[in-house]
Design an enzyme around this catalytic site. Structure first.
Site, PDB file in Angstrom:
ATOM      1  N   HIS A 221       0.885  -1.189   0.000  1.00 30.04           N
ATOM      2  CA  HIS A 221       0.000   0.000   0.000  1.00 30.04           C
ATOM      3  C   HIS A 221       0.915   1.229   0.000  1.00 30.04           C
ATOM      4  CE1 HIS A 221      -3.565   2.309   0.529  1.00 30.04           C
ATOM      5  NE2 HIS A 221      -3.888   2.019   1.790  1.00 30.04           N
ATOM      6  N   GLY A 257       5.491  -0.026  -6.726  1.00 28.75           N
ATOM      7  CA  GLY A 257       5.104   1.178  -7.472  1.00 28.75           C
ATOM      8  C   GLY A 257       4.388   0.850  -8.776  1.00 28.75           C
ATOM      9  N   PHE A 258       4.147  -0.436  -9.014  1.00 29.67           N
ATOM     10  CA  PHE A 258       3.436  -0.860 -10.233  1.00 29.67           C
ATOM     11  C   PHE A 258       2.214  -1.695  -9.879  1.00 29.67           C
ATOM     12  CE2 PHE A 258       7.526   0.277 -11.830  1.00 29.67           C
ATOM     13  CZ  PHE A 258       7.266   0.821 -13.075  1.00 29.67           C
ATOM     14  N   HIS A 260      -2.216  -2.199  -9.663  1.00 30.07           N
ATOM     15  CA  HIS A 260      -3.248  -1.628  -8.808  1.00 30.07           C
ATOM     16  C   HIS A 260      -4.406  -2.598  -8.649  1.00 30.07           C
ATOM     17  CE1 HIS A 260      -6.045   1.254  -7.058  1.00 30.07           C
ATOM     18  NE2 HIS A 260      -4.951   1.900  -6.701  1.00 30.07           N
ATOM     19  N   ARG A 269      -3.278   9.341 -11.385  1.00 30.19           N
ATOM     20  CA  ARG A 269      -2.383  10.210 -10.613  1.00 30.19           C
ATOM     21  C   ARG A 269      -0.963  10.149 -11.161  1.00 30.19           C
ATOM     22  NH1 ARG A 269      -4.152   7.270  -5.108  1.00 30.19           N
ATOM     23  NH2 ARG A 269      -3.799   5.543  -6.531  1.00 30.19           N
ATOM     24  N   ASP A 311       2.434   5.810  -6.568  1.00 28.31           N
ATOM     25  CA  ASP A 311       3.651   5.828  -5.760  1.00 28.31           C
ATOM     26  C   ASP A 311       4.943   5.937  -6.563  1.00 28.31           C
ATOM     27  OD1 ASP A 311       2.514   5.765  -3.249  1.00 28.31           O
ATOM     28  OD2 ASP A 311       2.336   3.590  -3.227  1.00 28.31           O
ATOM     29  N   ARG A 336      -3.584  11.716   3.369  1.00 26.04           N
ATOM     30  CA  ARG A 336      -4.702  10.776   3.419  1.00 26.04           C
ATOM     31  C   ARG A 336      -5.524  10.904   4.694  1.00 26.04           C
ATOM     32  NH1 ARG A 336      -5.703   6.250   0.309  1.00 26.04           N
ATOM     33  NH2 ARG A 336      -4.936   7.624  -1.348  1.00 26.04           N
ATOM     34  N   ARG A 355     -19.025  -6.362  10.026  1.00 24.93           N
ATOM     35  CA  ARG A 355     -18.706  -7.668  10.599  1.00 24.93           C
ATOM     36  C   ARG A 355     -19.098  -8.723   9.557  1.00 24.93           C
ATOM     37  NH1 ARG A 355     -18.203 -12.811  11.524  1.00 24.93           N
ATOM     38  NH2 ARG A 355     -17.970 -13.436  13.721  1.00 24.93           N
TER      39      ARG A 355
HETATM   40  C1  LIG Z   1      -1.183   4.148  -3.245  1.00 24.75           C
HETATM   41  C2  LIG Z   1      -1.211   2.685  -3.325  1.00 24.75           C
HETATM   42  O1  LIG Z   1      -1.412   2.032  -2.356  1.00 24.75           O
HETATM   43  S1  LIG Z   1      -1.059   2.013  -4.853  1.00 24.75           S
HETATM   44  C3  LIG Z   1      -0.444   0.380  -4.587  1.00 24.75           C
HETATM   45  C4  LIG Z   1       0.972   0.415  -4.094  1.00 24.75           C
HETATM   46  N1  LIG Z   1       1.542  -0.935  -4.035  1.00 24.75           N
HETATM   47  C5  LIG Z   1       2.520  -1.352  -4.859  1.00 24.75           C
HETATM   48  O2  LIG Z   1       3.007  -0.633  -5.705  1.00 24.75           O
HETATM   49  C6  LIG Z   1       3.031  -2.739  -4.619  1.00 24.75           C
HETATM   50  C7  LIG Z   1       3.211  -3.507  -5.941  1.00 24.75           C
HETATM   51  N2  LIG Z   1       1.920  -3.850  -6.484  1.00 24.75           N
HETATM   52  C8  LIG Z   1       1.212  -4.919  -6.020  1.00 24.75           C
HETATM   53  O3  LIG Z   1       1.654  -5.672  -5.152  1.00 24.75           O
HETATM   54  C9  LIG Z   1      -0.170  -5.149  -6.593  1.00 24.75           C
HETATM   55  O4  LIG Z   1      -0.249  -4.663  -7.911  1.00 24.75           O
HETATM   56  C10 LIG Z   1      -1.283  -4.526  -5.737  1.00 24.75           C
HETATM   57  C11 LIG Z   1      -1.142  -4.946  -4.257  1.00 24.75           C
HETATM   58  C12 LIG Z   1      -1.228  -3.011  -5.804  1.00 24.75           C
HETATM   59  C13 LIG Z   1      -2.626  -4.994  -6.264  1.00 24.75           C
HETATM   60  O5  LIG Z   1      -2.696  -6.350  -6.047  1.00 24.75           O
HETATM   61  P1  LIG Z   1      -3.758  -7.271  -6.850  1.00 24.75           P
HETATM   62  O6  LIG Z   1      -5.061  -6.595  -6.872  1.00 24.75           O
HETATM   63  O7  LIG Z   1      -3.674  -8.608  -6.251  1.00 24.75           O
HETATM   64  O8  LIG Z   1      -3.116  -7.254  -8.308  1.00 24.75           O
HETATM   65  P2  LIG Z   1      -3.644  -7.932  -9.631  1.00 24.75           P
HETATM   66  O9  LIG Z   1      -4.821  -8.825  -9.333  1.00 24.75           O
HETATM   67  O10 LIG Z   1      -3.811  -6.873 -10.626  1.00 24.75           O
HETATM   68  O11 LIG Z   1      -2.399  -8.851 -10.024  1.00 24.75           O
HETATM   69  C14 LIG Z   1      -2.424  -9.561 -11.231  1.00 24.75           C
HETATM   70  C15 LIG Z   1      -1.102 -10.267 -11.452  1.00 24.75           C
HETATM   71  O12 LIG Z   1      -0.082  -9.293 -11.665  1.00 24.75           O
HETATM   72  C16 LIG Z   1       0.975  -9.482 -10.768  1.00 24.75           C
HETATM   73  N3  LIG Z   1       1.436  -8.190 -10.303  1.00 24.75           N
HETATM   74  C17 LIG Z   1       0.646  -7.186  -9.863  1.00 24.75           C
HETATM   75  N4  LIG Z   1       1.417  -6.151  -9.498  1.00 24.75           N
HETATM   76  C18 LIG Z   1       2.692  -6.520  -9.729  1.00 24.75           C
HETATM   77  C19 LIG Z   1       3.921  -5.884  -9.539  1.00 24.75           C
HETATM   78  N5  LIG Z   1       3.979  -4.663  -9.034  1.00 24.75           N
HETATM   79  N6  LIG Z   1       5.054  -6.536  -9.872  1.00 24.75           N
HETATM   80  C20 LIG Z   1       4.991  -7.776 -10.396  1.00 24.75           C
HETATM   81  N7  LIG Z   1       3.851  -8.441 -10.589  1.00 24.75           N
HETATM   82  C21 LIG Z   1       2.708  -7.822 -10.253  1.00 24.75           C
HETATM   83  C22 LIG Z   1       0.359 -10.244  -9.606  1.00 24.75           C
HETATM   84  O13 LIG Z   1       1.331 -10.991  -8.888  1.00 24.75           O
HETATM   85  C23 LIG Z   1      -0.640 -11.119 -10.302  1.00 24.75           C
HETATM   86  O14 LIG Z   1       0.032 -12.217 -10.855  1.00 24.75           O
HETATM   87  P3  LIG Z   1      -0.539 -13.707 -10.681  1.00 24.75           P
HETATM   88  O15 LIG Z   1      -1.897 -13.664 -11.280  1.00 24.75           O
HETATM   89  O16 LIG Z   1       0.459 -14.535 -11.379  1.00 24.75           O
HETATM   90  O17 LIG Z   1      -0.565 -13.925  -9.198  1.00 24.75           O
HETATM   91  O1  LIG Z   2      -6.926   2.209  -3.840  1.00 27.63           O
HETATM   92  C1  LIG Z   2      -6.024   1.442  -3.481  1.00 27.63           C
HETATM   93  O2  LIG Z   2      -6.184   0.198  -3.342  1.00 27.63           O
HETATM   94  C2  LIG Z   2      -4.671   1.949  -3.181  1.00 27.63           C
HETATM   95  C3  LIG Z   2      -4.450   3.347  -3.633  1.00 27.63           C
HETATM   96  O3  LIG Z   2      -4.149   3.592  -4.782  1.00 27.63           O
HETATM   97  C4  LIG Z   2      -4.643   4.418  -2.670  1.00 27.63           C
HETATM   98  O4  LIG Z   2      -5.052   4.161  -1.537  1.00 27.63           O
HETATM   99  O5  LIG Z   2      -4.380   5.583  -3.026  1.00 27.63           O
END
Ligand SMILES: CC(=O)SCCNC(=O)CCNC(=O)[C@H](O)C(C)(C)COP(=O)(O)OP(=O)(O)OC[C@H]1O[C@@H](n2cnc3c(N)ncnc32)[C@H](O)[C@@H]1OP(=O)(O)O
Ligand SMILES: O=C([O-])CC(=O)C(=O)O
Length: 374
Positions: A221, A257-258, A260, A269, A311, A336, A355
């Site tokens: 996150h 950073g990649f 969503h 953004r 991010d 936030r 719940r």
């Molecule tokens: C402001 C914020 O909070 S934005 C989010 C910030 N977080 C990150 O940048 C962490 C890196 N990103 C991730 O871990 C994820 O993309 C998340 C947590 C943001 C979303 O998770 P999910 O909803 O489960 O992602 P999603 O269903 O789109 O994933 C699809 C596939 O892509 C892969 N994938 C998604 N993001 C990434 C990544 N950043 N790097 C490599 N692989 C990735 C997943 O592992 C998944 O593969 P699988 O089907 O073989 O398991």
């Molecule tokens: O919506 C999400 O899951 C994460 C995000 O991009 C944020 O909180 O800004």
């Protein structure tokens, strides 16, 4: 109803409540706050207008904004007991833990005794969070006790002044303003949902925000902006970045950073903060970090159809402004907190305790074995 394409894990695709605060990933406009498009807010608004919008429901008039900003300005000072707590947190603590403790301590000193006091508690948190993190950082790292009651016009400038001991340039203040707007609100993300679950028990607002801070801390996150910085900092140039990222993808590492949970093709953004990162790179004479970041973006799209979330380019942007990496996620908190607290009020206004149920996967019913027979 569960969206089959996304699957049900992580509650993905399930509607868990209603909100009038924000839309994420709807066709036509990727992100709106109370009906306003993020691109327009980032271009034209002050963060304090957005903060007012989220806490009061409408954009302020000019007189309301002046009054609101004057109020925030007057609330930047730290109580002595809070300073004492901050001075006792070690230098190697994680700044998100400092934020969590700072918020919790504030809740002890300035309790929200009644929900009618919510807006005052919110204004105080918006005003004082930069003071909390900078007071701790400057005391633990530089050995100084800073005066947090500055005269800066905005929350972003206040933060930079406290951190660097001098007023920021116009460009830096402008980027902080945009950044705080971009991070302010995002519907039912993990940290906001944490806050809403806490609010649904009719708990106090500091407990809701403290829980949300803990949830934002994780690298999946808010913590992703720091993790992205740690990664790109290790790349000598764009070609080196390409080589390393390809290796990481082969090893199935997560690239921070990649991607969503909701957006499928882009995070609205990103284009905004990327533009500001490019401007900052030119301003500070960077010819490594920005090209490295752009190459990472290209490879991730080419190889995996994964795009930068909010991010990724925040990492280089903050770095160019001389902000230490470990303070990146606390800036997210400063912003936030406006979204979290708006959700707390929304939850309270139409509440039923949150719940859900679980599918049981444990052992069949069995009888207790006395300890001496195990
Ligand atoms: C402001 C914020 O909070 S934005 C989010 C910030 N977080 C990150 O940048 C962490 C890196 N990103 C991730 O871990 C994820 O993309 C998340 C947590 C943001 C979303 O998770 P999910 O909803 O489960 O992602 P999603 O269903 O789109 O994933 C699809 C596939 O892509 C892969 N994938 C998604 N993001 C990434 C990544 N950043 N790097 C490599 N692989 C990735 C997943 O592992 C998944 O593969 P699988 O089907 O073989 O398991
Ligand atoms: O919506 C999400 O899951 C994460 C995000 O991009 C944020 O909180 O800004």
């Amino acid at each position: 109803m569960v969206d089959k394409a996304l699957g049900g894990a992580g509650l993905r695709g399930q509607v868990a409540g209603q909100t009038a605060l924000c839309t994420v990933g709807q066709t036509g406009s990727g992100l709106t706050y109370c009906g306003y498009d993020i691109a327009e807010l980032a271009e034209k608004a002050q963060f304090e207008e957005v903060s007012f919008l989220l806490s009061r429901g409408e954009l302020p008039t000019s007189a309301e904004l002046s009054e609101y900003k004057a109020k925030l300005k007057s609330l930047r000072g730290l109580p002595t007991a809070l300073k004492t707590v901050l001075e006792n947190i070690p230098k190697d603590a994680h700044p998100m833990d400092v934020m969590r403790t700072g918020c919790s301590m504030l809740g002890n000193l300035e309790m929200e005794n009644d929900f009618s006091e919510a807006n005052d508690a919110i204004d105080r948190m918006v005003a004082v969070f930069p003071s909390i993190i900078c007071y701790w950082y400057r005391f633990s790292h530089d050995g100084v006790r800073i005066e947090t009651q500055t005269d800066d016009d905005s929350v972003g400038a206040h933060f930079l002044t406290l951190l660097h001991d001098k007023a920021p340039s116009e460009l830096f203040a402008q980027v902080m303003n945009v950044s705080l707007i971009l991070y302010a609100e995002h519907e039912f993300n993990a940290s906001t949902f944490t806050g809403r679950v806490c609010a649904s028990t009719l708990s106090d607002i500091h407990s809701c925000v403290t829980g949300a801070i803990g949830t934002l801390r994780g690298p999946l996150h808010g913590g992703a902006n720091e993790a992205a910085m740690d990664m790109i900092e290790g790349f000598k140039d764009a070609d080196h970045a390409e080589q390393e990222i390809m290796g990481m993808l082969e090893r199935k590492d997560k690239i921070m950073g990649f991607g969503h949970a909701i957006y499928r093709e882009s995070d609205p953004r990103n284009v905004i903060i990327k533009k500001w990162s490019e401007k900052l790179a030119a301003e500070v004479g960077d010819d490594v970090l920005y090209p490295v970041s752009v190459r990472c973006e290209e490879i991730m799209w080419r190889e995996k159809k994964l795009f930068c979330n909010a991010d990724f380019f925040h990492a280089s942007a903050y770095h160019f402004m001389g902000i230490p990496t470990k303070l990146f996620t606390p800036i997210f908190v400063m912003s936030r907190v406006t979204g979290w607290t708006a959700h707390v009020k929304e939850q309270r206004a139409n509440n039923r305790i949150i719940r859900p149920s679980a599918d049981y996967t444990g052992p069949e019913a069995r009888s207790y074995t006395p300890i001496e027979s195990r």
